[in-house]
Motif scaffolding. Structure first.
Motif, short mmCIF file in Angstrom:
data_model
loop_
_atom_site.label_atom_id
_atom_site.label_comp_id
_atom_site.label_asym_id
_atom_site.label_seq_id
_atom_site.Cartn_x
_atom_site.Cartn_y
_atom_site.Cartn_z
N MET A 81 0.80 -1.22 0.00
CA MET A 81 0.00 0.00 0.00
C MET A 81 0.83 1.27 0.00
SD MET A 81 -2.86 -1.29 -0.13
CE MET A 81 -4.43 -1.28 0.63
N ASN A 82 2.08 1.18 0.34
CA ASN A 82 2.87 2.39 0.58
C ASN A 82 3.97 2.51 -0.47
OD1 ASN A 82 3.50 4.66 1.92
ND2 ASN A 82 4.59 3.68 3.58
N VAL A 83 3.61 2.38 -1.74
CA VAL A 83 4.62 2.34 -2.79
C VAL A 83 5.06 3.74 -3.20
CG1 VAL A 83 5.07 1.60 -5.15
CG2 VAL A 83 3.74 0.17 -3.64
N TYR A 84 4.12 4.61 -3.48
CA TYR A 84 4.47 5.89 -4.09
C TYR A 84 5.16 6.90 -3.18
CZ TYR A 84 2.09 4.08 -8.08
OH TYR A 84 1.74 3.31 -9.13
N PRO A 85 4.93 6.91 -1.87
CA PRO A 85 5.68 7.88 -1.06
C PRO A 85 7.19 7.68 -1.11
CG PRO A 85 3.78 7.15 0.15
CD PRO A 85 3.85 6.32 -1.10
N THR A 86 7.65 6.52 -1.51
CA THR A 86 9.10 6.30 -1.59
C THR A 86 9.65 6.62 -2.97
OG1 THR A 86 8.77 3.99 -2.16
CG2 THR A 86 9.04 4.52 0.18
#
Length: 135
Positions: A81-86
Motif C-alpha cells: 500500500m505504501n509504494v508511491y511515497p518512496t
C-alpha cells in the motif's frame, strides 16, 4: 633487542573510501556504551516477548483461524500500500520512463517506415514485383 609482537591486522587496517569497514573491525560493534547496550537489551527483550506470544498463539490447541502478527501486517502494508511515497520523480526517472515507454515505439516506427520506403523505391525502379495477395 626484541621490540615485541607484530601489530595485529586490526591495528594495521585503515578504512578505504571505496570499501566499508568490516563489522569485526568497527568500533561501534565491540566498544558500545552502557546506554547502547541497555537499549539493545530492551529491544531483545521486546522481540523475545513478541516471539513467545506468537509461539503461544501458534501452538494453542483452540486457536482462532487467523493469527495476526503485527510485524507481518506492517510489512505487508509497507510492501503493497505504501509504494508511491518512496518514489521521487527526478530528471533521471523521467528520462528512463520516456526511454522505456517511447523508445521501442519510435524504433519500430522507424524500422517499418524504412522498410516501406525501400520497397517503394524498388517498385519505382522496377526491381521489385509485388506478389499478388488477397489480404
Amino acid at each position: 633487542m626484541a621490540t615485541g609482537p607484530p601489530p595485529s591486522a586490526a591495528k594495521l587496517y585503515r578504512p578505504n573510501r571505496f570499501v566499508s569497514l568490516p563489522a569485526e573491525l568497527d568500533p561501534d560493534t565491540y566498544e558500545s556504551s552502557p546506554e547502547k547496550r541497555r537499549a539493545e537489551a530492551e529491544r531483545l527483550a521486546i522481540r523475545s516477548r513478541l516471539k513467545r506470544q506468537y509461539q503461544l498463539q501458534l501452538n494453542n490447541p483452540s486457536r482462532p483461524a487467523i493469527i495476526e502478527d503485527p510485524a507481518l501486517l506492517r510489512w505487508a502494508y509497507a510492501k503493497s500500500m505504501n509504494v508511491y511515497p518512496t518514489f521521487r520523480p527526478t530528471p533521471r526517472t523521467s528520462f528512463l520512463g520516456a526511454a522505456y515507454g517511447l523508445g521501442p515505439l519510435l524504433f519500430w516506427i522507424f524500422v517499418l517506415k524504412a522498410d516501406r520506403d525501400r520497397k517503394e523505391k524498388r517498385i519505382e525502379e522496377g526491381k521489385y514485383k509485388r506478389p499478388f495477395s488477397v489480404f
